[in-house]
Scaffold this motif. Structure first.
Motif, short mmCIF file in Angstrom:
data_model
loop_
_atom_site.label_atom_id
_atom_site.label_comp_id
_atom_site.label_asym_id
_atom_site.label_seq_id
_atom_site.Cartn_x
_atom_site.Cartn_y
_atom_site.Cartn_z
N VAL A 205 0.86 -1.18 0.00
CA VAL A 205 0.00 0.00 0.00
C VAL A 205 0.90 1.23 0.00
O VAL A 205 2.05 1.18 0.46
N MET A 206 0.36 2.33 -0.53
CA MET A 206 1.07 3.61 -0.48
C MET A 206 0.60 4.36 0.75
O MET A 206 -0.59 4.63 0.92
N SER A 207 1.52 4.68 1.64
CA SER A 207 1.16 5.39 2.86
C SER A 207 0.87 6.86 2.56
O SER A 207 1.22 7.37 1.48
N VAL A 208 0.25 7.55 3.52
CA VAL A 208 -0.02 8.98 3.34
C VAL A 208 1.27 9.78 3.32
O VAL A 208 1.28 10.93 2.88
N GLN A 209 2.37 9.18 3.78
CA GLN A 209 3.69 9.81 3.71
C GLN A 209 4.37 9.50 2.37
O GLN A 209 5.56 9.79 2.19
N GLN A 210 3.59 8.89 1.45
CA GLN A 210 4.07 8.56 0.11
C GLN A 210 5.23 7.57 0.14
O GLN A 210 6.19 7.68 -0.63
N LYS A 211 5.11 6.60 1.02
CA LYS A 211 6.09 5.53 1.09
C LYS A 211 5.39 4.20 0.88
O LYS A 211 4.35 3.93 1.49
N ARG A 212 5.92 3.37 -0.01
CA ARG A 212 5.34 2.05 -0.25
C ARG A 212 5.70 1.12 0.90
O ARG A 212 6.88 1.00 1.27
N ILE A 213 4.68 0.47 1.46
CA ILE A 213 4.94 -0.46 2.56
C ILE A 213 4.37 -1.83 2.22
O ILE A 213 3.31 -1.94 1.61
N LYS A 214 5.11 -2.85 2.61
CA LYS A 214 4.67 -4.22 2.39
C LYS A 214 3.57 -4.57 3.38
O LYS A 214 3.65 -4.21 4.56
N ILE A 215 2.56 -5.26 2.89
CA ILE A 215 1.46 -5.64 3.76
C ILE A 215 0.90 -6.98 3.27
O ILE A 215 0.48 -7.11 2.13
N SER A 216 0.98 -7.98 4.11
CA SER A 216 0.51 -9.32 3.74
C SER A 216 -0.76 -9.63 4.50
O SER A 216 -0.82 -9.46 5.72
N ALA A 217 -1.79 -10.06 3.80
CA ALA A 217 -3.08 -10.30 4.48
C ALA A 217 -3.86 -11.40 3.79
O ALA A 217 -3.65 -11.71 2.62
N GLN A 218 -4.77 -11.96 4.57
CA GLN A 218 -5.65 -13.02 4.06
C GLN A 218 -7.09 -12.53 3.87
O GLN A 218 -7.92 -13.24 3.30
N THR A 219 -7.39 -11.31 4.36
CA THR A 219 -8.75 -10.79 4.20
C THR A 219 -8.72 -9.30 3.96
O THR A 219 -7.87 -8.58 4.50
#
Length: 244
Positions: A205-219
């Protein structure tokens, strides 16, 4: 396995909203039903359970703080024992409606301020994990992806679905932007589409600080009370089919 699409439901007494939410059931794979503390009541709970079973959608309890006036979104100060008891009380109520309809309760997802406050608070998270485990250790706990609650639940042996949100903005530390912030919600369908596509294809996801962050989810959550809930659900459903 394709990501689960969940939606918060049973949160309104309005007939139009109930009808719209029933249509959403065609585009989600699981729902989280309000248990009367932050929204809903016994009649709405029962009706929503029936509709979900009829549509073959997984059913979850959505317990929150006792805050009808604030829709469960106001921070509250409860002890671990009180949080444990309010989870048992609310989940038990929904569990009863599912039982009389010969259905199966699949999961528990805390609501609103309870969800946010407990995500990285060890004491509150432990209270919720222990309550769900003691009710039924096979119930899946839906909680914020990458949070402390995920670690606590897994250590306890409780099944977990790490959750991301289709209509919420993120901070660079992986937390949700506070609803007190004007930038908390994704406002347009186009922005939502880009956001969700990034989650489904890149686990980012792109954070509001304009940094791409990894996010792993099942739902992936769609908020049923949002003005664009049905349109978002349809769009996400089609995108999920395309990506597989």
């Amino acid at each position: 396995m394709p990501i689960d699409i969940n939606c918060d439901m049973g949160e309104s007494m309005d007939a139009f909203t109930l009808e719209k939410n029933e249509e959403i059931l065609d585009y989600v794979t699981s729902i989280n039903i309000a248990c009367g503390y932050h929204a809903g009541n016994h009649t709405i709970m029962h009706k929503t359970v029936r509709n979900a079973i009829r549509k073959n959608v997984l059913i979850g309890a959505h317990p929150g703080y006792p805050d009808l006036q604030g829709f469960g979104r106001r921070d509250m100060d409860f002890s671990a024992d009180e949080i444990y008891n309010m989870i048992v009380y609310q989940v038990g109520a929904l569990q009863a409606f599912v039982s009389v309809e010969k259905g199966i309760l699949h999961h528990v997802k805390p609501h609103g301020a309870l969800y946010n406050q407990s995500a990285n608070n060890i004491e509150k998270a432990t209270a919720i994990v222990n309550a769900v485990y003691d009710i039924n250790p096979t119930y899946v706990l839906y909680c914020l992806a990458g949070s402390e609650m995920v670690k606590i639940a897994k250590k306890k042996g409780l099944p977990v679905y790490e959750e991301v949100f289709s209509d919420r903005n993120y901070n660079e530390d992986g937390t949700l932007v506070s609803r007190d912030d004007a930038n908390a919600l994704i406002q347009t369908e186009e922005e939502m589409f880009v956001h969700v596509k990034s989650i489904l294809t890149s686990n980012e996801v792109m954070s509001v600080q304009q940094k791409r962050i990894k996010i792993s989810a099942q739902t992936l959550c769609i908020h049923g009370d949002g003005p664009h809930a049905l349109a978002y659900a349809k769009k996400i459903y089609e995108l999920r089919k395309q990506i597989g």
